[in-house]
Write a protein that holds these residues in place. Structure first.
Motif, PDB file in Angstrom:
ATOM      1  N   ARG A 235       0.783  -1.262   0.151  1.00 28.66           N
ATOM      2  CA  ARG A 235      -0.133   0.069  -0.026  1.00 28.66           C
ATOM      3  C   ARG A 235       1.015   0.956   0.014  1.00 28.66           C
ATOM      4  NH1 ARG A 235      -5.349  -1.171   2.392  1.00 28.66           N
ATOM      5  NH2 ARG A 235      -5.496  -3.350   2.813  1.00 28.66           N
ATOM      6  N   PHE A 236       0.157   2.247  -0.131  1.00 32.11           N
ATOM      7  CA  PHE A 236       1.006   3.748  -0.431  1.00 32.11           C
ATOM      8  C   PHE A 236       0.200   4.601   0.422  1.00 32.11           C
ATOM      9  CE2 PHE A 236       2.189   7.655  -2.171  1.00 32.11           C
ATOM     10  CZ  PHE A 236       3.426   7.435  -2.275  1.00 32.11           C
ATOM     11  N   THR A 263      -0.194  11.217  -4.551  1.00 35.50           N
ATOM     12  CA  THR A 263      -1.458  10.223  -4.270  1.00 35.50           C
ATOM     13  C   THR A 263      -1.957   9.956  -5.686  1.00 35.50           C
ATOM     14  OG1 THR A 263      -2.571  12.319  -3.936  1.00 35.50           O
ATOM     15  CG2 THR A 263      -2.245  10.919  -1.827  1.00 35.50           C
ATOM     16  N   SER A 266       0.196   7.294  -7.638  1.00 34.62           N
ATOM     17  CA  SER A 266      -0.148   6.155  -7.007  1.00 34.62           C
ATOM     18  C   SER A 266      -1.532   5.489  -7.454  1.00 34.62           C
ATOM     19  CB  SER A 266      -0.200   6.238  -5.269  1.00 34.62           C
ATOM     20  OG  SER A 266      -0.218   4.945  -4.636  1.00 34.62           O
ATOM     21  N   THR A 273      -4.210   3.342  -2.071  1.00 32.15           N
ATOM     22  CA  THR A 273      -3.459   4.520  -1.694  1.00 32.15           C
ATOM     23  C   THR A 273      -4.319   5.138  -0.565  1.00 32.15           C
ATOM     24  OG1 THR A 273      -2.791   4.776  -3.942  1.00 32.15           O
ATOM     25  CG2 THR A 273      -2.890   6.842  -2.378  1.00 32.15           C
ATOM     26  N   HIS A 284      -9.163   6.431   2.119  1.00 36.14           N
ATOM     27  CA  HIS A 284      -8.587   5.304   1.231  1.00 36.14           C
ATOM     28  C   HIS A 284      -9.728   4.692   0.337  1.00 36.14           C
ATOM     29  CE1 HIS A 284     -10.651   2.741   4.152  1.00 36.14           C
ATOM     30  NE2 HIS A 284     -10.276   3.729   5.379  1.00 36.14           N
TER      31      HIS A 284
END
Length: 384
Positions: A235-236, A263, A266, A273, A284
């Motif tokens: 995940r980012f 963001t 990603s 993200t 999210h």
């Protein structure tokens, strides 16, 4: 939706007020000095104002429709508002001026409209500042030929233009790229619809009957099911420090631009993200352009506010194994260390006052005040 603007009241302009003051002085001088000509001039001036008032008493009724193109825009990019004004009355309207806040460019002269006729006017919107830009309500202003009296009407409601932060071209962290679904550890709460067969176990209430393993059921005498799971995907996560005392205005705007850039890159790449702020924002969305739009809309409206830094809460929100980016200027060493133990990798953007970059073991630190330079430093770190 269209709405109607109609006359609400009259007021004297500065020119009209000045004329009445001059008329009063002429009348006083005429009475005091005994000059009939001055009294005649005063009476003529008052008569002109009365005629101007009567000329503006006529009701103005137009339907107002406003369209913003586009309704979302990056800071500094072009956005246009188009006004369509339609005369719905049975009589011809006089000419008027349409004033549409918040920009002075929207003072649009409209010629007289026949019954049912429309006039369309377009003007540029100011997009120099990030945020929610409220456009309207429209003011329809009529004045007499001499500009002595004005009649204003409000209509058209309001529209909102979302001015997103400016985004810079950035790469996606290698640790945030999704891996093959057969790799990695099993997620504690696997998503429904997973396709990786990991084990055969005994049936429990809630399992899907289509996953029953009949051969294993026949051998054991108990109903057995196939268990499908997907491994935890990288995940980012971006954590933005939005406390009022953490950064000055310029530093905070640079941090928001980097948050928007990272963001967007990603989420557009399909990575899970997450956007966090110190004061409580937690988003999210699903990946893709739709998820990116949700994140950009949130960053459009984010502002610095009051709030305490809750270390335990921030650490608990940080997903295990995530690629984490910290944006701010007031993260202490203890918090960064706790986040580093949970995250796969940590990058700290320090937008605080000029000075040496803090030394944090295992953390990539980018100490810059300018978003363009910070984005370039991130790209170099990603490529290394």
């Amino acid at each position: 939706m269209p709405s109607t603007a109609a006359a609400r009241g009259l007021r004297l302009t500065r020119r009209g007020t000045g004329l009445l003051v001059a008329a009063a002085l002429c009348l006083a001088a005429g009475l005091g000095l005994g000059f009939p000509l001055l009294r005649l001039i005063a009476g003529a001036a008052v008569a002109v104002v009365v005629v101007a008032v009567l000329s503006c008493l006529r009701r103005v009724s137009v339907d107002v429709h406003r369209e913003l193109v586009p309704d979302r825009v990056e800071r500094g990019d072009a956005a246009v508002a188009t006004l369509t004004l339609t005369n719905r009355s049975r009589r011809r309207t006089g000419g008027f001026t349409a004033i549409d806040p918040p920009t002075e460019e929207a003072r649009l002269a409209v010629q007289p409209l026949a019954p049912g006729a429309s006039a369309e006017r377009a003007y540029r919107l100011p997009t120099g500042r990030r945020g929610l830009l409220t456009v309207g309500p429209l003011t329809v202003r009529r004045t007499d030929l001499l500009g002595l009296v004005a009649a204003d009407a409000r209509g058209g409601g309001t529209s909102t233009l979302l001015v997103h932060p400016r985004r810079h071209r950035v790469g996606v962290s290698p640790g945030a790229h999704p891996r093959h679904h057969h790799e990695g550890i099993i997620a504690p709460r696997p998503m429904a619809g997973s396709t990786d067969l990991r084990s055969v176990r005994e049936y429990v209430i809630g399992d899907e009957l289509r996953h029953v393993h009949w051969r294993a059921t026949a051998k054991t005498g108990r109903m057995m099911v196939r268990e499908y799971v997907d491994p935890a995907q990288p995940r980012f996560t971006v954590l933005l420090d939005d406390r009022a005392d953490a950064l000055d205005e310029d530093g905070f705007e640079a941090a928001v631009e980097i948050a928007a850039s990272l963001t967007h890159a990603s989420a557009s790449a399909g990575t899970q993200t997450r956007l966090l702020t110190v004061t409580g924002l937690d988003l999210h969305p699903h990946g893709g352009l739709t998820g990116s739009r949700v994140l950009q809309d949130a960053l459009c409206a984010v502002e610095q506010g009051s709030g305490e830094l809750d270390r335990e809460l921030l650490v608990s929100r940080c997903d295990s194994g995530t690629s984490l980016v910290l944006l701010g200027g007031g993260f202490d060493t203890a918090l960064v260390g706790a986040l580093r133990r949970r995250a796969r990798e940590v990058t700290l953007f320090d937008f605080g006052p000029a000075g040496p970059a803090p030394a944090l073991p295992g953390v990539t630190v980018i100490k810059e005040r300018d978003a363009v330079v910070a984005a370039a430093a991130w790209n170099r770190a990603v490529a290394a």
